[in-house]
Design an enzyme around this catalytic site. Structure first.
Site, PDB file in Angstrom:
ATOM      1  CG  HIS A   1      -1.517   1.381   1.452  1.00 12.18           C
ATOM      2  ND1 HIS A   1      -2.668   1.816   0.855  1.00 12.18           N
ATOM      3  CD2 HIS A   1      -1.062   2.433   2.187  1.00 12.18           C
ATOM      4  CE1 HIS A   1      -2.892   3.067   1.223  1.00 12.18           C
ATOM      5  NE2 HIS A   1      -1.941   3.459   2.027  1.00 12.18           N
TER       6      HIS A   1
ATOM      7  CD  GLU B   1     -24.581  20.330   7.388  1.00 14.30           C
ATOM      8  OE1 GLU B   1     -24.174  19.146   7.413  1.00 14.30           O
ATOM      9  OE2 GLU B   1     -25.685  20.666   7.843  1.00 14.30           O
TER      10      GLU B   1
ATOM     11  CG  HIS C   1     -27.992  25.298  16.686  1.00 14.20           C
ATOM     12  ND1 HIS C   1     -27.979  24.064  17.294  1.00 14.20           N
ATOM     13  CD2 HIS C   1     -28.760  25.157  15.574  1.00 14.20           C
ATOM     14  CE1 HIS C   1     -28.715  23.217  16.589  1.00 14.20           C
ATOM     15  NE2 HIS C   1     -29.193  23.859  15.532  1.00 14.20           N
TER      16      HIS C   1
HETATM   17  C1  LIG Z   1      -9.484  11.260   5.215  1.00 14.14           C
HETATM   18  C2  LIG Z   1      -8.295  10.374   5.184  1.00 14.14           C
HETATM   19  N1  LIG Z   1      -8.103   9.513   6.191  1.00 14.14           N
HETATM   20  C3  LIG Z   1      -7.003   8.725   6.202  1.00 14.14           C
HETATM   21  C4  LIG Z   1      -6.090   8.783   5.206  1.00 14.14           C
HETATM   22  C5  LIG Z   1      -4.852   7.926   5.258  1.00 14.14           C
HETATM   23  N2  LIG Z   1      -4.949   6.851   4.269  1.00 14.14           N
HETATM   24  C6  LIG Z   1      -4.409   6.956   3.054  1.00 14.14           C
HETATM   25  S1  LIG Z   1      -4.727   5.633   2.091  1.00 14.14           S
HETATM   26  C7  LIG Z   1      -5.596   4.876   3.318  1.00 14.14           C
HETATM   27  C8  LIG Z   1      -6.207   3.529   3.129  1.00 14.14           C
HETATM   28  C9  LIG Z   1      -6.981   3.523   1.949  1.00 14.14           C
HETATM   29  O1  LIG Z   1      -7.391   2.233   1.615  1.00 14.14           O
HETATM   30  P1  LIG Z   1      -7.806   2.055   0.120  1.00 14.14           P
HETATM   31  O2  LIG Z   1      -8.601   3.211  -0.316  1.00 14.14           O
HETATM   32  O3  LIG Z   1      -8.401   0.717   0.009  1.00 14.14           O
HETATM   33  O4  LIG Z   1      -6.443   2.157  -0.641  1.00 14.14           O
HETATM   34  P2  LIG Z   1      -5.483   0.964  -1.095  1.00 14.14           P
HETATM   35  O5  LIG Z   1      -4.759   0.501   0.135  1.00 14.14           O
HETATM   36  O6  LIG Z   1      -6.347  -0.088  -1.666  1.00 14.14           O
HETATM   37  O7  LIG Z   1      -4.577   1.622  -2.060  1.00 14.14           O
HETATM   38  C10 LIG Z   1      -5.629   5.683   4.442  1.00 14.14           C
HETATM   39  C11 LIG Z   1      -6.309   5.303   5.699  1.00 14.14           C
HETATM   40  C12 LIG Z   1      -6.347   9.699   4.158  1.00 14.14           C
HETATM   41  N3  LIG Z   1      -5.510   9.842   3.139  1.00 14.14           N
HETATM   42  N4  LIG Z   1      -7.457  10.445   4.163  1.00 14.14           N
END
Ligand SMILES: Cc1ncc(C[n+]2csc(CCOP(=O)(O)OP(=O)(O)O)c2C)c(N)n1
Ligand SMILES: [Mg+2]
Length: 662
Positions: A258, A402, A464
């Site tokens: 990843h 929102e 609010h």
């Molecule tokens: C709002 C947010 N939360 C957490 C992250 C950190 N983050 C980046 S990729 C990921 C996991 C994503 O999983 P997936 O979309 O399945 O990606 P893959 O591992 O399959 O490439 C996380 C938690 C982020 N970039 N944005």
């Protein structure tokens, strides 16, 4: 012989592996898993011309899974965009390189929106699709006829904003929105089953989406699914079954691919597995040539489009709209009218009055509210709702979404051709904050119409009543926060927000405020950020800074001080960011460089005092509310918190006495 789809896709895989390895940082798994699907999209479906990334009628492509930025950089390089160059790719994630860790819209054309905060790319794509249908309704297929494609990961579909975006897109029947879901069953912590058992397709179908499944590792299969999605009148989700890190024989299918470099040995093994030469950053000539050909394929369609534009009676209007420049010719006549019949109004009402003039003069605005239309006063006479049956409408009922609204407005603003504004209560900027932050980062001209901006909203009480919201928004870079004090200031702030290349927040009252500016100023005073509304009559000992509804109170307190022989300036400060940007001599004119013993500086704002020492100095007096609010009629709440002219004047004189200030 034309290289196979798989060889084209493997060029993406090679670049993604190598760039992440050389940066020793980044995410190879996602680009490697979706390389075949992206190849299908970019070589067979996406309408684009790499030589003209600003072609207004191009399809929009959004990599919502922004951590897979190397997928996008590879595609832009391979198809022949001016940037990134191979050198840029070699400088992946390095200081000053256009190939930033996550795609940034301001780094190079071809990156439609900034992505990385998961879920928001998808939600911005909804806004792009809204803008496309709206402009299509106005200019017809001749000038506006494109689609919005998204690649989204598991994370994008889990985020809360995704639920808002799915609901909105399904409701508005945005059939030209097509999302490819990288269904690899993996997120950072491991298998997606660790945290999800919902049936994603069922959820989308319930939201009135079309869904289709395919083998995401087979370009031909993905291409057929895209054909089906294009043919369906609903927004589409294409479930692409993939394997994260595909091609890396020991690591594929695991979270290990990843977000870490694969390592030298695994890259060597992957090259063997994929039939790639054992060379860094290498793309075979025939593969590059085929990609470049794909990048040129849209050229003729672009040329035809340009001809249609040249002979269109809408040409001037269309180009003016896309330029985004607006005239403020509406302002002066409107202000003149306002000054002839001054009356007390809430600034939310004053905003509606200004909007009547703006929406009549500038047909590019698209308003909306997150289900608070009657409170935010965002819908002016004659604005029809924008619906699935009538995309020419200029008012979006975003529903109680929102965050989804704010993200959609980012997409609309970045699509171009529309100026989105949308309302909610100021306290709920917190619900929209991640998208407001992306408005700022991306310089998307979104105008947030945030009403009920203090304890002055009264009875709804602490849940609010905003306290820390104003200062926290002011802490955000690249966004302008306006808190006008009366109807004249409200109009001036609207003009500034419309002319800006930054997003704006208008902080507006529920309660009525008296007219404070009763004479024509011969210019937009709010542009200065802060200005002297009343000069000391007696020897100046006090400067009171106030914003919005507290300017009236400041004037009342100042009048009492004057009666006691204490001269007091009152400075209205509708926009701290603009004041900070003024030349030093102006800032020193308003806030002279003398100690609080000589001239006491006092700030009044019905919110946190946190940060006001920036203007009062540590030894000034900051009057505000450093706790949560109260449920009570507005007058009682103001009285309870000591925000009345009497109490403030008394606090100031006490303070002066205690500190020995004469
Ligand atoms: C709002 C947010 N939360 C957490 C992250 C950190 N983050 C980046 S990729 C990921 C996991 C994503 O999983 P997936 O979309 O399945 O990606 P893959 O591992 O399959 O490439 C996380 C938690 C982020 N970039 N944005
Ligand atoms: Mg995943």
């Amino acid at each position: 012989m034309q290289p196979t789809d798989r060889r084209l896709a493997n060029a993406i895989r090679a670049l993604a592996m190598d760039a992440v390895e050389s940066a020793n940082s980044g995410h190879p798994g996602m680009p490697m898993g979706m390389a075949d699907a992206a190849t299908a999209l970019f070589t067979r479906h996406l309408k684009f011309d790499a030589a003209d990334p600003h072609w207004p009628d191009r399809d929009r492509f959004i990599l919502s899974a922004g951590h897979g930025s190397m997928l996008l950089y590879s595609l832009l390089y391979l198809t022949g965009y001016e940037r990134p160059t191979m050198d840029d790719i070699k400088r992946f994630r390095q200081l000053g390189s256009v190939t930033a860790g996550h795609p940034e819209n301001f780094e190079m054309p071809g990156i439609e929106v900034t992505t990385g905060p998961l879920g928001q790319g998808f939600a911005m794509a909804v806004g792009m699709a809204i803008a496309e249908r709206h402009l299509n309704a106005i200019y017809g297929d001749e000038l506006v006829d494109h689609r919005t494609y998204v690649i989204a990961g598991d994370g994008d579909l889990m985020e809360g904003v995704n639920h808002e975006a799915v609901g909105l897109a399904g409701h508005l029947q945005l059939g030209r929105l097509i999302v490819l879901w990288d269904d690899n069953n993996i997120t950072i912590d491991g298998p997606s089953l660790l945290s999800r058992n919902e049936d994603v397709l069922d959820r989308f179908q319930a939201g009135k989406w079309h869904t289709v499944e395919c083998d995401g590792l087979n370009a031909e299969a993905v291409s057929r699914a895209i054909d089906e999605a294009v043919a369906d009148p609903r927004p589409s989700l294409i479930r692409c079954k993939t394997v994260i890190g595909f091609g890396a024989p020991h690591k594929q299918g695991t979270a290990a691919t990843h977000g870490s470099p694969l390592g030298h040995d695994e890259i060597e093994a992957a090259r063997q597995e994929l039939g790639l030469e054992d060379r860094d950053f290498f793309v075979p000539e025939d593969v590059l040539a085929a990609w470049r050909e794909a990048g040129r394929k849209g050229g003729p369609a672009n040329a035809e489009w340009k001809q249609r534009l040249a002979s269109s009676s809408n040409k001037g209007d269309f180009l003016a709209r896309m330029s985004g420049k607006v005239s403020d010719a509406w302002l002066e006549p409107y202000l003149n009218k306002l000054l002839t019949e001054p009356k007390p109004v809430a600034t939310r009402k004053a905003s509606e009055m200004a909007l009547e003039a703006i929406n009549a003069a500038i047909p590019w605005t698209v308003g909306g509210s997150a289900d608070l239309t009657g409170s935010n006063n965002t819908r002016t006479k004659g604005l029809e709702p924008l619906t699935g049956d009538n995309y020419s409408g200029r008012y979006v009922h975003y529903g109680i979404r929102e965050f989804g609204m704010a993200a959609a407005m980012n997409g609309m603003a970045l699509h171009g051709g529309v100026i989105p504004y949308g309302g909610s209560f100021l306290v709920f900027t917190d619900y929209a904050r991640p998208a407001i932050r992306l408005s700022a980062l991306q310089k998307a001209r979104v105008i947030y119409v945030m009403t009920h901006d203090s304890i002055g909203l009264g009875e709804d009480g602490p849940t609010h009543q905003p306290i820390e919201q104003l200062q926290s928004l002011r802490a955000m870079p690249q966004i302008e926060v306006y808190r006008p004090a009366d109807a004249v200031e409200t109009a001036e702030c609207w003009a500034l927000a419309l002319a800006s290349d930054l997003p704006s927040v208008l902080s507006l009252t529920r309660q009525n405020l008296p007219p404070l500016r009763t004479k024509a100023a011969g210019g937009n005073l709010c542009e200065l950020g802060a200005y002297r509304l009343k000069s000391a009559e007696k020897n100046r000992k006090v400067i009171i800074l106030a914003t919005g509804s507290e300017v009236e109170i400041a004037l009342g307190a100042a009048a009492q001080l004057e009666r006691q022989g204490i001269g007091a300036d009152v400075v209205s400060m509708p926009c701290t960011e603009r004041f900070d940007a003024q030349p030093q001599d102006y800032r020193e004119n308003i806030l002279p460089d003398v100690s609080n013993r000589e001239i006491l500086r006092v700030s009044i704002e019905a919110g946190t005092t946190f940060g006001w020492e920036r203007y009062t100095g540590l030894h000034g007096l900051r009057i505000g509310i450093d706790r949560f609010g109260v449920s009570a009629p507005a007058k009682d709440a103001y009285n309870f918190f000591g925000l009345t002219p009497d109490k403030i004047a008394a606090r100031i004189t006490d303070f002066m006495e205690q500190r020995g200030i004469q």
